[in-house]
Design a protein around this motif. Sequence first.
Motif, PDB file in Angstrom:
ATOM      1  N   ALA A 119       0.852  -1.187   0.000  1.00  0.00           N
ATOM      2  CA  ALA A 119       0.000   0.000   0.000  1.00  0.00           C
ATOM      3  C   ALA A 119       0.883   1.231   0.000  1.00  0.00           C
ATOM      4  N   VAL A 120       0.519   2.233  -0.771  1.00  0.00           N
ATOM      5  CA  VAL A 120       1.215   3.516  -0.771  1.00  0.00           C
ATOM      6  C   VAL A 120       0.347   4.505  -0.016  1.00  0.00           C
ATOM      7  N   VAL A 121       0.880   5.017   1.092  1.00  0.00           N
ATOM      8  CA  VAL A 121       0.121   5.897   1.979  1.00  0.00           C
ATOM      9  C   VAL A 121       1.005   7.058   2.413  1.00  0.00           C
ATOM     10  N   PRO A 122       0.419   8.135   2.935  1.00  0.00           N
ATOM     11  CA  PRO A 122       1.247   9.204   3.507  1.00  0.00           C
ATOM     12  C   PRO A 122       2.112   8.670   4.653  1.00  0.00           C
ATOM     13  N   HIS A 123       3.302   9.235   4.783  1.00  0.00           N
ATOM     14  CA  HIS A 123       4.224   8.777   5.822  1.00  0.00           C
ATOM     15  C   HIS A 123       3.606   8.872   7.209  1.00  0.00           C
ATOM     16  N   SER A 124       2.837   9.929   7.466  1.00  0.00           N
ATOM     17  CA  SER A 124       2.238  10.095   8.797  1.00  0.00           C
ATOM     18  C   SER A 124       1.263   8.970   9.113  1.00  0.00           C
ATOM     19  N   ILE A 125       0.572   8.446   8.092  1.00  0.00           N
ATOM     20  CA  ILE A 125      -0.367   7.340   8.304  1.00  0.00           C
ATOM     21  C   ILE A 125       0.400   6.064   8.632  1.00  0.00           C
ATOM     22  N   ALA A 126       1.465   5.810   7.885  1.00  0.00           N
ATOM     23  CA  ALA A 126       2.278   4.619   8.149  1.00  0.00           C
ATOM     24  C   ALA A 126       2.877   4.677   9.550  1.00  0.00           C
ATOM     25  N   ARG A 127       3.300   5.877   9.965  1.00  0.00           N
ATOM     26  CA  ARG A 127       3.898   6.025  11.289  1.00  0.00           C
ATOM     27  C   ARG A 127       2.842   5.836  12.380  1.00  0.00           C
ATOM     28  N   LEU A 128       1.630   6.340  12.145  1.00  0.00           N
ATOM     29  CA  LEU A 128       0.561   6.213  13.130  1.00  0.00           C
ATOM     30  C   LEU A 128       0.179   4.756  13.348  1.00  0.00           C
ATOM     31  N   HIS A 129       0.181   3.980  12.256  1.00  0.00           N
ATOM     32  CA  HIS A 129      -0.249   2.577  12.328  1.00  0.00           C
ATOM     33  C   HIS A 129       0.943   1.625  12.175  1.00  0.00           C
ATOM     34  N   ARG A 130       2.070   2.014  12.741  1.00  0.00           N
ATOM     35  CA  ARG A 130       3.288   1.216  12.655  1.00  0.00           C
ATOM     36  C   ARG A 130       3.089  -0.164  13.273  1.00  0.00           C
ATOM     37  N   ARG A 131       3.624  -1.167  12.590  1.00  0.00           N
ATOM     38  CA  ARG A 131       3.564  -2.549  13.068  1.00  0.00           C
ATOM     39  C   ARG A 131       4.932  -3.179  12.909  1.00  0.00           C
ATOM     40  N   LYS A 132       5.204  -4.217  13.718  1.00  0.00           N
ATOM     41  CA  LYS A 132       6.493  -4.892  13.649  1.00  0.00           C
ATOM     42  C   LYS A 132       6.626  -5.765  12.409  1.00  0.00           C
ATOM     43  N   ASP A 133       5.492  -6.152  11.799  1.00  0.00           N
ATOM     44  CA  ASP A 133       5.553  -7.070  10.661  1.00  0.00           C
ATOM     45  C   ASP A 133       5.481  -6.369   9.306  1.00  0.00           C
ATOM     46  N   VAL A 134       5.554  -5.029   9.291  1.00  0.00           N
ATOM     47  CA  VAL A 134       5.603  -4.296   8.028  1.00  0.00           C
ATOM     48  C   VAL A 134       6.689  -3.227   8.115  1.00  0.00           C
ATOM     49  N   ARG A 199      15.880   4.215  10.202  1.00  0.00           N
ATOM     50  CA  ARG A 199      17.119   3.658  10.734  1.00  0.00           C
ATOM     51  C   ARG A 199      17.236   3.886  12.235  1.00  0.00           C
ATOM     52  N   ALA A 200      16.784   5.078  12.679  1.00  0.00           N
ATOM     53  CA  ALA A 200      16.841   5.380  14.110  1.00  0.00           C
ATOM     54  C   ALA A 200      15.942   4.439  14.904  1.00  0.00           C
ATOM     55  N   ALA A 201      14.759   4.131  14.332  1.00  0.00           N
ATOM     56  CA  ALA A 201      13.836   3.223  15.016  1.00  0.00           C
ATOM     57  C   ALA A 201      14.432   1.820  15.100  1.00  0.00           C
ATOM     58  N   ASP A 202      15.107   1.383  13.995  1.00  0.00           N
ATOM     59  CA  ASP A 202      15.741   0.067  14.013  1.00  0.00           C
ATOM     60  C   ASP A 202      16.871   0.014  15.034  1.00  0.00           C
ATOM     61  N   ALA A 203      17.654   1.118  15.100  1.00  0.00           N
ATOM     62  CA  ALA A 203      18.767   1.159  16.043  1.00  0.00           C
ATOM     63  C   ALA A 203      18.269   1.120  17.480  1.00  0.00           C
ATOM     64  N   LYS A 204      17.149   1.805  17.702  1.00  0.00           N
ATOM     65  CA  LYS A 204      16.585   1.839  19.055  1.00  0.00           C
ATOM     66  C   LYS A 204      16.120   0.461  19.491  1.00  0.00           C
ATOM     67  N   ALA A 205      15.624  -0.317  18.537  1.00  0.00           N
ATOM     68  CA  ALA A 205      15.142  -1.655  18.860  1.00  0.00           C
ATOM     69  C   ALA A 205      16.288  -2.617  19.151  1.00  0.00           C
ATOM     70  N   GLY A 206      17.503  -2.308  18.594  1.00  0.00           N
ATOM     71  CA  GLY A 206      18.647  -3.182  18.811  1.00  0.00           C
ATOM     72  C   GLY A 206      19.692  -2.511  19.667  1.00  0.00           C
ATOM     73  N   THR A 207      20.932  -2.745  19.305  1.00  0.00           N
ATOM     74  CA  THR A 207      22.056  -2.133  20.031  1.00  0.00           C
ATOM     75  C   THR A 207      22.818  -1.268  19.061  1.00  0.00           C
TER      76      THR A 207
END
Length: 245
Positions: A119-134, A199-207
């Motif tokens: 799905a192509v959506v506005p970035h703010s929508i993707a951020r609002l409905h963020r999921r670990k599997d997408v 990338r910042a979100a991925d880094a925060k989830a790891g080390t």
Amino acid sequence: MTLRLRYVAGVTPARWLRVWDELRPDLPLEAIRVDEADQLTALAAGEADLAFVRLPVDGTGLHTVQLWDEIAVAVLPKEHPLADAESLALADLEGEPIAPQQPDPAMTIELVAAGTGHAVVPHSIARLHRRKDVVAVPVTDAPPTRIALVWPVDRDDADIQQFVGVVRGRGAKSSRTEGDAEPAIKPAKAAKLAAAERRAADAKAGTGKGAKGGKGKGAGKSAKSGRTAPRTGQGAKQRNRRRGR
């Protein structure tokens, strides 16, 4: 009396509400989120005074102040072959299945997670409905959407203008100037920002590198006290004898 505001998903009005509460404690502001399909319904019915909307809308009888652009992102299942890309072009998505679009964006993204397509959506929508599997990957050449503040022409009074001033960051007594819109963020620059956020979100989830500490150039300096170290040696002994120590 209450100032009634409606806003679509992806808009976060909290900062303006805080400023308004301090500026106008005499005029409470009621803010309610609405579905994009109903973003003008309350205004048309006289049940709202202003609305943050996602353009395009029918602007007949409305004042419109365009605010900012939202870049488009492709929401993909995490295991999708394109999921690791920093950015994509529309050509990269040709031939890829598209998830059935639902009235509720959260349901559309849930279908993406289920493997029905992208799905192509506005970035703010993707951020609002963020999921670990997408994942959400910026699409650099997709047309952006734009957020605007609108209100009825016949409701253009001092209270409305004061709220417009708060949103635009102007002084409380400033008035709206025709065509006075904030500059849009260029898609390429916005894509870089979105990729950096990812990338910042991925880094925060790891080390990530930010987790390391104690080895920077300033690490040793921060441990030192600001006091001058006592002097030692022959010169110090001579000074002490002169002082009778």
